[in-house]
Design a protein around this motif. Structure first.
Motif, short mmCIF file in Angstrom:
data_model
loop_
_atom_site.label_atom_id
_atom_site.label_comp_id
_atom_site.label_asym_id
_atom_site.label_seq_id
_atom_site.Cartn_x
_atom_site.Cartn_y
_atom_site.Cartn_z
N PRO A 45 0.72 -1.16 0.05
CA PRO A 45 0.42 0.15 -0.21
C PRO A 45 0.93 1.25 0.36
O PRO A 45 2.05 1.43 -0.02
CB PRO A 45 -0.94 -0.06 1.71
N HIS A 46 0.22 2.33 -0.61
CA HIS A 46 0.92 4.01 -0.58
C HIS A 46 1.87 3.59 1.23
O HIS A 46 0.75 3.46 2.34
CB HIS A 46 0.09 4.86 -0.66
N TYR A 47 2.45 4.33 1.77
CA TYR A 47 3.35 4.69 2.81
C TYR A 47 2.45 5.47 3.49
O TYR A 47 1.37 6.10 2.79
CB TYR A 47 4.98 5.29 2.40
N ASN A 48 2.08 5.23 4.91
CA ASN A 48 1.30 6.25 5.55
C ASN A 48 1.64 5.36 7.05
O ASN A 48 1.81 3.94 8.01
CB ASN A 48 -0.17 5.42 5.61
N GLY A 49 2.33 6.61 7.78
CA GLY A 49 3.18 6.10 8.42
C GLY A 49 1.83 5.48 9.77
O GLY A 49 2.26 5.38 10.67
N GLU A 58 1.59 -7.56 3.69
CA GLU A 58 2.91 -7.38 2.32
C GLU A 58 3.88 -6.58 2.86
O GLU A 58 5.56 -6.92 2.03
CB GLU A 58 2.60 -6.65 1.28
N VAL A 59 4.19 -5.18 3.86
CA VAL A 59 5.37 -4.74 4.05
C VAL A 59 5.90 -5.36 4.56
O VAL A 59 7.46 -5.31 4.08
CB VAL A 59 4.08 -3.39 4.61
N THR A 60 5.88 -5.91 5.73
CA THR A 60 6.79 -6.47 6.46
C THR A 60 7.27 -7.83 5.38
O THR A 60 8.56 -8.04 5.51
CB THR A 60 5.76 -7.83 7.56
N ARG A 61 6.76 -8.66 4.65
CA ARG A 61 7.73 -9.48 3.85
C ARG A 61 8.33 -8.36 3.32
O ARG A 61 9.54 -9.03 2.59
CB ARG A 61 6.90 -9.98 2.97
N PHE A 62 7.95 -7.61 2.00
CA PHE A 62 9.20 -7.20 1.80
C PHE A 62 10.23 -6.26 2.34
O PHE A 62 11.62 -6.59 1.55
CB PHE A 62 8.50 -5.41 0.62
N THR A 63 10.23 -5.60 3.03
CA THR A 63 11.04 -5.47 4.11
C THR A 63 11.88 -7.49 4.19
O THR A 63 13.67 -6.09 4.80
CB THR A 63 11.09 -4.03 5.86
N ASP A 64 11.27 -7.43 4.80
CA ASP A 64 12.74 -8.52 5.88
C ASP A 64 13.06 -9.37 4.34
O ASP A 64 14.56 -9.69 4.94
CB ASP A 64 11.30 -10.24 5.78
N GLN A 65 12.97 -8.94 3.56
CA GLN A 65 12.97 -9.92 1.87
C GLN A 65 14.61 -8.86 1.03
O GLN A 65 15.85 -9.35 1.00
CB GLN A 65 12.49 -9.87 0.59
N GLY A 85 5.39 5.90 -8.50
CA GLY A 85 5.09 5.78 -7.26
C GLY A 85 5.03 4.60 -6.38
O GLY A 85 5.70 4.27 -5.42
N MET A 86 5.19 2.70 -7.04
CA MET A 86 4.72 2.01 -5.98
C MET A 86 6.07 1.63 -5.96
O MET A 86 6.57 1.23 -4.67
CB MET A 86 4.14 0.88 -7.10
N VAL A 87 7.81 2.07 -6.85
CA VAL A 87 8.60 1.98 -6.19
C VAL A 87 9.13 3.11 -4.89
O VAL A 87 9.90 2.47 -4.15
CB VAL A 87 9.91 2.66 -7.46
N LYS A 88 8.87 4.55 -5.00
CA LYS A 88 8.50 5.42 -4.20
C LYS A 88 8.09 4.63 -2.59
O LYS A 88 8.64 4.66 -1.81
CB LYS A 88 8.02 6.87 -4.54
N ASP A 89 6.65 3.74 -2.73
CA ASP A 89 6.31 4.16 -1.99
C ASP A 89 7.14 2.84 -0.88
O ASP A 89 7.46 2.68 0.27
CB ASP A 89 4.70 3.15 -2.09
N ALA A 90 8.22 1.91 -1.93
CA ALA A 90 8.89 0.69 -1.25
C ALA A 90 9.69 1.46 -0.22
O ALA A 90 10.47 1.04 0.39
CB ALA A 90 8.67 0.10 -2.52
#
Length: 184
Positions: A45-49, A58-65, A85-90
């Motif tokens: 998803p879009h970054y949201n503090g 999905e974010v946890t999976r991504f950051t773990d990888q 945008g999806m690259v910047k959000d990641a």
């Protein structure tokens, strides 16, 4: 020598993406010292503090990888002289919360392709700027591929032009060398 794990981030989720084909070519032409793992970003998803307390899976999976990789290789189109945008959000998800930046100390390679002559050059400069703030060492060279003929890169990543194949191989070898040197 053991193989270095490299996270492959593709900035396009479009079916038939030229950059997806390029990512396959990068992996196929890379030295045996690199092991690419495709890291999905189109489901983040879009970054949201406000979600930091309960990060989406999905974010946890991504950051773990990303955390588990020794380097990151971005293959991305350019949108409006910037990155998708999806690259910047990641990237933003990986840099948060404060003190848990998964990008710091990594090496990065970057490539992109488009039908135009320098279609991803400005986007790569923007990506380089963003990554530098996060402590990422980027290969000091531009690598954009003009997808000038429809069969330049097949769906499986085979490159038909000798000069393009040589260029991609040389760039990926520079990335491998930089990653190896910084890992030692």
């Amino acid at each position: 020598m053991s193989r270095m794990k490299i996270a492959m981030v593709v900035g396009s989720s479009r079916t038939g993406s030229l950059n997806e084909k390029l990512a396959r070519a990068v992996a196929a032409l890379a030295p045996d010292t690199l092991e690419f793992e495709r890291v999905r970003i189109d489901d983040i998803p879009h970054y949201n503090g406000e979600l930091e307390g309960a990060r989406p899976a999905e974010v946890t999976r991504f950051t773990d990888q990303i955390r588990a990789a020794q380097g990151v290789f971005f293959v991305t189109p350019e949108y409006n002289r910037s990155i998708p945008g999806m690259v910047k959000d990641a990237i933003d998800w990986g840099s948060k919360p404060m003190g848990q930046n998964v990008w710091a100390g990594k090496t990065a390679g970057m490539m992109g392709t488009s039908p135009g002559g320098i279609g991803t050059a400005v986007g790569q400069q923007h990506l380089r700027q963003v990554l530098s703030v996060l402590g990422v060492t980027v290969v000091p060279a531009e690598a954009y591929i003009a997808f000038s003929q429809p069969d330049l890169i097949s769906d499986s990543g085979e490159v038909s032009a000798d000069a393009t194949r040589t260029f991609i191989r040389a760039y990926v070898e520079r990335f491998a060398d930089l990653t190896r040197r910084l890992a030692s």
